[in-house]
Write a protein that holds these residues in place. Structure first.
Motif, short mmCIF file in Angstrom:
data_model
loop_
_atom_site.label_atom_id
_atom_site.label_comp_id
_atom_site.label_asym_id
_atom_site.label_seq_id
_atom_site.Cartn_x
_atom_site.Cartn_y
_atom_site.Cartn_z
N PRO A 147 -4.44 2.81 1.24
CA PRO A 147 -4.84 1.55 1.89
C PRO A 147 -6.00 0.86 1.18
CG PRO A 147 -5.71 3.42 3.09
CD PRO A 147 -4.83 3.99 2.01
N ASP A 148 -6.11 -0.43 1.41
CA ASP A 148 -7.22 -1.23 0.90
C ASP A 148 -8.24 -1.46 2.03
OD1 ASP A 148 -6.06 -1.50 -1.64
OD2 ASP A 148 -4.82 -3.18 -0.95
N GLU B 159 0.81 -1.21 0.00
CA GLU B 159 0.00 0.00 0.00
C GLU B 159 0.85 1.28 0.00
OE1 GLU B 159 -2.25 -0.41 3.52
OE2 GLU B 159 -3.64 -1.92 2.70
#
Length: 512
Positions: A425-426, A389
């Motif tokens: 970010p995921d 990320e």
């Protein structure tokens, strides 16, 4: 608005475009551009005394200082441009591309600045009066006294126009000859540029001849006094238009042989430079060569050599036709693509020689003084890496740049470094983005045979935060978040340039 008092800018841009896919293999694109800018210039040519060095009382000038005249200063530009792009694929190996451009514009430039009196000499009026008793007597006879931060000002006007016609048609091809794979590019380029610059300048605003009406106290500026337009009409320097016609023919080939890559290029230029009754013809052939080897582990060392030729439009202040700038460059280095993570690392050493650069120590209004050969040598390193990320971009460079006399090229930092990191970010935070960066710029030097100014280094921090959802993209970028007050460079002619203070910009985009 800008950080300089009184300096604002308003720009209007209209840029329509239209593409026509005639056939699956043929496409044309027409692009228009109309731009209108009303502004002033942020460069105020503030004296070294009060910026790099303290004033006599130990204080410094405000770096947001405006040394011009609100009713006089302006830098207004208008331009129109039409560009036509075309491409046609002949077959799977060959395609032809073309670009045609017409551009026209004008610039109306008026500025007042603290008068330059010579390299290393004070630009403050009291110091000038102390060195010129007759001028001091004229001030006394008028009953005038001045503060230690009062300066005479030079008033300048420039009326500039340009017209440009340019075209470029090129052939691209990919084919093999035995074990060699070729990517070839060949083309013809032509342009016709006409520029006209008419100027008027009142050196010292009359103060050096005993007329003190237009002086300015840089610590306590009071505006509203500047010469009448009739003064500049009488001083007008109506120079002849300058026309440059340039015809260039070029060809380059990138050759692949197993893990080897070779590049070979050559360009021939013929330039006619005409100003009034004076015509100058310049011709040059520029070459380039390169070789690279691709190892299986992602490591690729390379070496290259290249030449350049660039015509310089116009004449110097003595009426001499300007010579073209010519340069050659050697470069060696390597590129590395890591196998474990997405990214690219490059390291390079270069050695450049440039002829016919203008003298950076010349005073405004003086001849360009093109002479000798300048040298630039240095290292550059850059890395772009992705860690899940986290995206990281880092760079560092060093340069040793000297003018033909062996002095440092003015206002070029010897060392620079930067790093920028972005987090995307995921999961639950998907769409959020944030970034942080640091920029370091080393000290710069401006010097001549008798004088040397060193501008200190500085470090700046930047931040970004944003969010993306559906077709929306929102971001806030802040540069120089700690609002550092710094100078980007000081010149031996006697002026310094403040750096950009804290700047915050918000962007909202929608993609249809």
């Amino acid at each position: 608005g800008t950080q300089i008092d009184q300096v604002d800018e308003e720009t209007k841009v209209f840029m329509p475009s239209l593409s026509w896919q005639v056939t699956p293999d043929t496409k044309f694109t027409l692009i228009g551009l109309v731009q209108d800018t009303d502004s002033d210039t942020a460069a105020q040519f503030i004296p070294v005394e009060g910026t790099l060095f303290p004033l006599k009382d130990g204080s410094y000038l405000d770096t947001e200082l405006y040394a011009g005249e609100p009713g006089f200063n302006r830098y207004n530009t208008e331009s129109q441009q039409v560009t036509l792009l075309g491409e046609h694929r002949i077959n799977e190996n060959w395609m032809v591309e073309g670009t045609a451009l017409w551009r026209s514009g004008e610039a109306d430039y008026h500025q007042a600045w603290p008068t330059f009196t010579g390299a290393g000499q004070s630009r403050y009026l009291n110091d000038i009066l102390a060195a010129q008793p007759a001028l001091a007597a004229a001030a006394t006879a008028q009953g005038l006294t001045f503060t230690d931060t009062t300066v005479p000002r030079t008033f300048y006007q420039g009326d500039n126009t340009f017209d440009q016609l340019a075209g470029d048609i090129r052939l691209r091809g990919s084919f093999t000859t035995g074990v060699l794979e070729h990517d070839i590019l060949a083309g013809v380029q032509y342009q016709d540029v006409e520029t006209d610059s008419d100027t008027a300048s009142l050196y010292g605003g009359g103060a050096l001849a005993g007329d003190f009406r237009y002086v300015l106290d840089l610590k306590n500026p009071v505006y509203g006094n500047y010469p009448d337009q009739s003064v500049f009409d009488a001083l007008l320097n109506d120079t002849p238009a300058n026309e440059v016609k340039d015809l260039g023919v070029y060809i380059s080939d990138q050759i692949a042989l197993d893990k080897w890559r070779f590049t070979v290029g050559v360009r021939a230029d013929s330039v006619e430079n005409k100003a009034g009754t004076v015509t100058q013809d310049d011709d040059a052939i520029s070459t380039s060569f390169g070789v690279l080897y691709r190892f299986d582990n992602g490591f690729a060392p390379y070496a290259s050599y290249s030449e350049s030729f660039e015509t310089v439009v116009g004449t110097d202040a003595n009426g001499n036709q300007l010579d073209p700038e010519e340069a050659r460059q050697y470069e060696v280095g390597f590129k590395y693509e890591p196998r474990g993570i997405p990214g690219l690392i490059t390291v390079a050493y270069y050695d450049i020689e440039i002829s016919n650069l203008p003298n950076p120590n010349s005073l405004p209004g003086n001849a360009a003084q093109q002479q000798g050969v300048s040298t630039l040598k240095g290292f550059e390193a850059e890395a772009r890496l992705q860690f899940d990320e986290i995206y990281v971009q880092a760079a560092a460079s060093t340069i040793d740049a000297e003018d033909p006399n062996g002095f440092k090229l003015a206002a070029i930092p010897e060392n620079q470094a930067s790093i920028w990191t972005t987090w995307r970010p995921d999961g639950d935070w998907d769409g959020f983005k944030a970034g942080v960066g640091i920029r370091y710029v080393g000290e710069t030097v401006s010097e001549n045979a008798t004088l040397r100014y060193t501008t200190p280094d500085y470090t700046l921090g930047d931040l970004m935060v944003g969010y993306e959802w559906d077709q929306w993209d929102f971001a806030v970028n802040a540069r120089n978040v700690t609002d550092e007050d710094y100078l980007t460079g000081c010149l031996t002619r006697g002026d310094c340039f403040p750096g950009l203070r804290r700047t915050v910009i918000a962007n909202l985009k929608y993609k249809f």
